[in-house]
Design an enzyme around this catalytic site. Structure first.
Site, PDB file in Angstrom:
ATOM      1  N   GLY A   1       0.697  -1.801  -0.068  1.00 60.59           N
ATOM      2  CA  GLY A   1       0.084   0.190   0.185  1.00 60.59           C
ATOM      3  C   GLY A   1       0.674   0.953   0.060  1.00 60.59           C
TER       4      GLY A   1
ATOM      5  N   ASP B   1       9.990  -7.421  -3.848  1.00 57.50           N
ATOM      6  CA  ASP B   1       9.087  -8.559  -3.009  1.00 57.50           C
ATOM      7  C   ASP B   1       8.696  -9.417  -3.999  1.00 57.50           C
ATOM      8  OD1 ASP B   1       5.498  -8.837  -2.153  1.00 57.50           O
ATOM      9  OD2 ASP B   1       5.767  -6.319  -1.777  1.00 57.50           O
TER      10      ASP B   1
ATOM     11  N   LYS C   1       3.500  -8.277  -7.402  1.00 56.40           N
ATOM     12  CA  LYS C   1       3.618  -7.323  -7.386  1.00 56.40           C
ATOM     13  C   LYS C   1       4.236  -6.681  -7.940  1.00 56.40           C
ATOM     14  CE  LYS C   1       1.148  -7.154  -2.937  1.00 56.40           C
ATOM     15  NZ  LYS C   1       0.998  -6.744  -1.677  1.00 56.40           N
TER      16      LYS C   1
ATOM     17  N   ASN D   1      11.976 -13.198  -1.149  1.00 56.27           N
ATOM     18  CA  ASN D   1      11.751 -13.332   0.055  1.00 56.27           C
ATOM     19  C   ASN D   1      13.232 -12.523   1.199  1.00 56.27           C
ATOM     20  OD1 ASN D   1      11.257 -12.705   2.617  1.00 56.27           O
ATOM     21  ND2 ASN D   1      10.109 -14.616   3.072  1.00 56.27           N
TER      22      ASN D   1
ATOM     23  N   ASN E   1       5.968  -5.957   8.164  1.00 55.23           N
ATOM     24  CA  ASN E   1       7.186  -6.719   9.421  1.00 55.23           C
ATOM     25  C   ASN E   1       8.143  -6.293  10.317  1.00 55.23           C
ATOM     26  OD1 ASN E   1       8.462  -8.747   8.132  1.00 55.23           O
ATOM     27  ND2 ASN E   1       6.963  -8.272   5.889  1.00 55.23           N
TER      28      ASN E   1
ATOM     29  N   CYS F   1      19.746   3.228  14.541  1.00 60.24           N
ATOM     30  CA  CYS F   1      19.123   1.779  13.509  1.00 60.24           C
ATOM     31  C   CYS F   1      18.085   1.463  13.910  1.00 60.24           C
ATOM     32  CB  CYS F   1      20.224   0.730  13.198  1.00 60.24           C
ATOM     33  SG  CYS F   1      20.572   0.255  14.817  1.00 60.24           S
TER      34      CYS F   1
ATOM     35  N   CYS G   1      -7.493 -10.000   9.838  1.00 64.75           N
ATOM     36  CA  CYS G   1      -6.929  -9.007   9.790  1.00 64.75           C
ATOM     37  C   CYS G   1      -6.104  -7.529   9.506  1.00 64.75           C
ATOM     38  CB  CYS G   1      -7.548  -9.306   8.111  1.00 64.75           C
ATOM     39  SG  CYS G   1      -8.147  -7.819   7.260  1.00 64.75           S
TER      40      CYS G   1
ATOM     41  N   CYS H   1      24.201  -0.827  21.641  1.00 68.36           N
ATOM     42  CA  CYS H   1      23.107  -1.150  19.968  1.00 68.36           C
ATOM     43  C   CYS H   1      23.335  -3.342  19.915  1.00 68.36           C
ATOM     44  CB  CYS H   1      23.467  -0.790  19.002  1.00 68.36           C
ATOM     45  SG  CYS H   1      22.018  -1.719  17.902  1.00 68.36           S
TER      46      CYS H   1
ATOM     47  N   CYS I   1      26.630  -1.664  13.508  1.00 71.09           N
ATOM     48  CA  CYS I   1      25.848  -0.373  13.796  1.00 71.09           C
ATOM     49  C   CYS I   1      26.871   0.166  15.229  1.00 71.09           C
ATOM     50  CB  CYS I   1      24.040  -0.215  14.589  1.00 71.09           C
ATOM     51  SG  CYS I   1      24.209   1.318  15.428  1.00 71.09           S
TER      52      CYS I   1
END
Length: 431
Positions: free
Chosen positions: A92, A113, A136, A159, A197, A239, A263, A316, A321
């Site tokens: 989106g 994606d 997509k 992925n 996510n 970060c 959902c 961290c 980092c």
């Protein structure tokens, strides 16, 4: 073209009536109808533009964008064709951000994606019902290429949270084929994280920390009424692991938090706002104008836009980092010296300001206030008149002086007053 096909079909109807066996005509009619359908499905695409032009004509797709340069907002808008931007997550927010950058004329877009277009995505922007079932990335490339054929599009259907996907992701970011002269370890200028996510966010965070790659993170809340964007510069800002969400810090598998049959909400308005803020700050970062927001939130219920700065965490958990933080601190004296030199150079530079208006039709001149006061005082104290002029009546001082002399009470009255005062004081002292 449609008019031509219709005329051809009409001619076939006339020809069919004159023939005894219309089978051949029906076959030709079927071919014409198929061609007409294909012509509707394949809209006209404009040719590529070699050089950006500021000419204001209907046929120039960049005239409104080049106006930013003419108005002094951007120094050189043509530089946008030299930049590469990677967008992780074509959902989106990511799909709308990709469309905005494409319309702005970005040089190269890398799209990542692994999901496919579904009917459930139709409440959002960008994707169309006829693209259902496509990946997509393929659907995005199809649409974006029609919008602006000048943009170089590279898609990666994978992925990035898997081992192989992460390796492909990092290697694609280091590819400098688009701009071989680019400095640094990365071949892109900015990475935009538009994933939904935390696992994918941590993967992007790890890759950008390792490559010293500046990136921007974005997200929309589960109830679809708020969102945020964040600028992350390895070593300079926090970060994603410096202040991780509770789900990440506690090590909980976020997939176990999703309830069956439930959902997250999705509003195209909120996603459009977040995508707009993300691309706006991306353009400011790339073209060096305005001020890039380090963190900008959005609450649609109250139209509230909180901002803040997030410093890196010295403790961290991300090793890369911590290494970037050390490098940033070691380079601090050099940055301070450069900033001081620039400040001194700006202070020593004197700008010779010319006249505001070259022409002075009414011969207007600027007079210093002090000189004007002195001139007025001198003019008021002088009783001399220009040659040829005389006063009809005496001035006030001369008139009062003449009356005093005529009455003979000038200095005598003053002496009498002093004597009276002296006698009154003596009487008071005696009492």
């Amino acid at each position: 073209m449609e008019v031509g096909f219709k005329a051809l079909l009409d001619d076939l109807d006339v020809l069919e009536k004159s023939l005894s066996d219309p089978a051949l005509i029906n076959k030709l009619r079927s071919h014409v109808e198929n061609l007409a359908t294909l012509s509707k499905c394949n809209p006209h695409r404009r040719s590529k533009v070699k050089e950006l032009s500021s000419e204001v004509v209907d046929s120039n797709p960049y005239s409104r964008l080049m106006a930013l340069q003419r108005m002094g907002i951007v120094d050189n808008y043509e530089r946008i064709r030299e930049f590469s931007v990677a967008i992780v997550g074509i959902g989106g927010v990511g799909s709308v951000a990709a469309e905005m950058l494409t319309r702005c004329g970005i040089g190269r877009l890398l799209l990542y994606d692994y999901d496919t277009v579904e009917l459930a995505n139709m409440n959002r922007l960008f994707f169309r019902p006829d693209q259902v079932g496509m990946t997509k990335t393929d659907a995005a490339v199809q649409t974006l290429a029609e919008i602006n054929p000048d943009v170089v599009l590279e898609s990666f259907t994978m992925n990035i949270t898997t081992v192989q996907g992460f390796e492909t992701f990092t290697s694609s970011l280091t590819n400098k084929s688009f701009c071989p002269s680019k400095e640094g370890g990365s071949g892109v200028d900015l990475v935009l994280s538009c994933v939904d996510n935390y696992e994918a966010r941590m993967a992007v965070n790890q890759a950008c920390n390792e490559l010293r790659q500046t990136w921007m993170e974005s997200g929309v809340s589960e109830d679809a009424v708020s969102g945020h964007i964040q600028l992350l510069v390895p070593g300079e800002t926090a970060c994603f692991a410096c202040a991780p969400p509770l789900v990440v810090a506690s090590g909980i598998d976020e997939r176990t938090l999703k309830r069956e049959g439930v959902c997250a909400a999705s509003l195209p308005t909120t996603m459009g706002v977040v995508a707009g803020l993300l691309v706006q700050n991306s353009l400011k970062f790339l073209l060096n104008f305005g001020e890039v927001s380090p963190y900008l939130g959005y609450n649609s219920l109250k139209d509230f836009f909180p901002t803040m700065k997030m410093r890196p965490n010295p403790q961290c958990s991300n090793v890369a980092c911590l290494e970037r933080q050390k490098e940033y601190m070691l380079a601090k004296p050099e940055r301070d010296a450069a900033a001081k030199a620039k400040m001194e150079a700006d202070a020593s530079t004197t700008i010779d300001e010319g006249p505001l208006h070259d022409d002075n039709e009414w011969n207007i001149s600027v007079v210093d206030d002090e000189n004007e006061k002195d001139t007025t005082k001198a003019a008021s104290s002088s009783d001399t008149l220009p040659e040829g002029l005389t006063r009809e009546l005496p001035v006030a001082d001369e008139y009062e002086k003449a009356i005093a002399i005529a009455s003979g009470s000038g200095e005598t009255e003053e002496e009498d007053d002093l004597e009276d005062l002296k006698k009154q004081l003596e009487a008071l002292n005696a009492a």
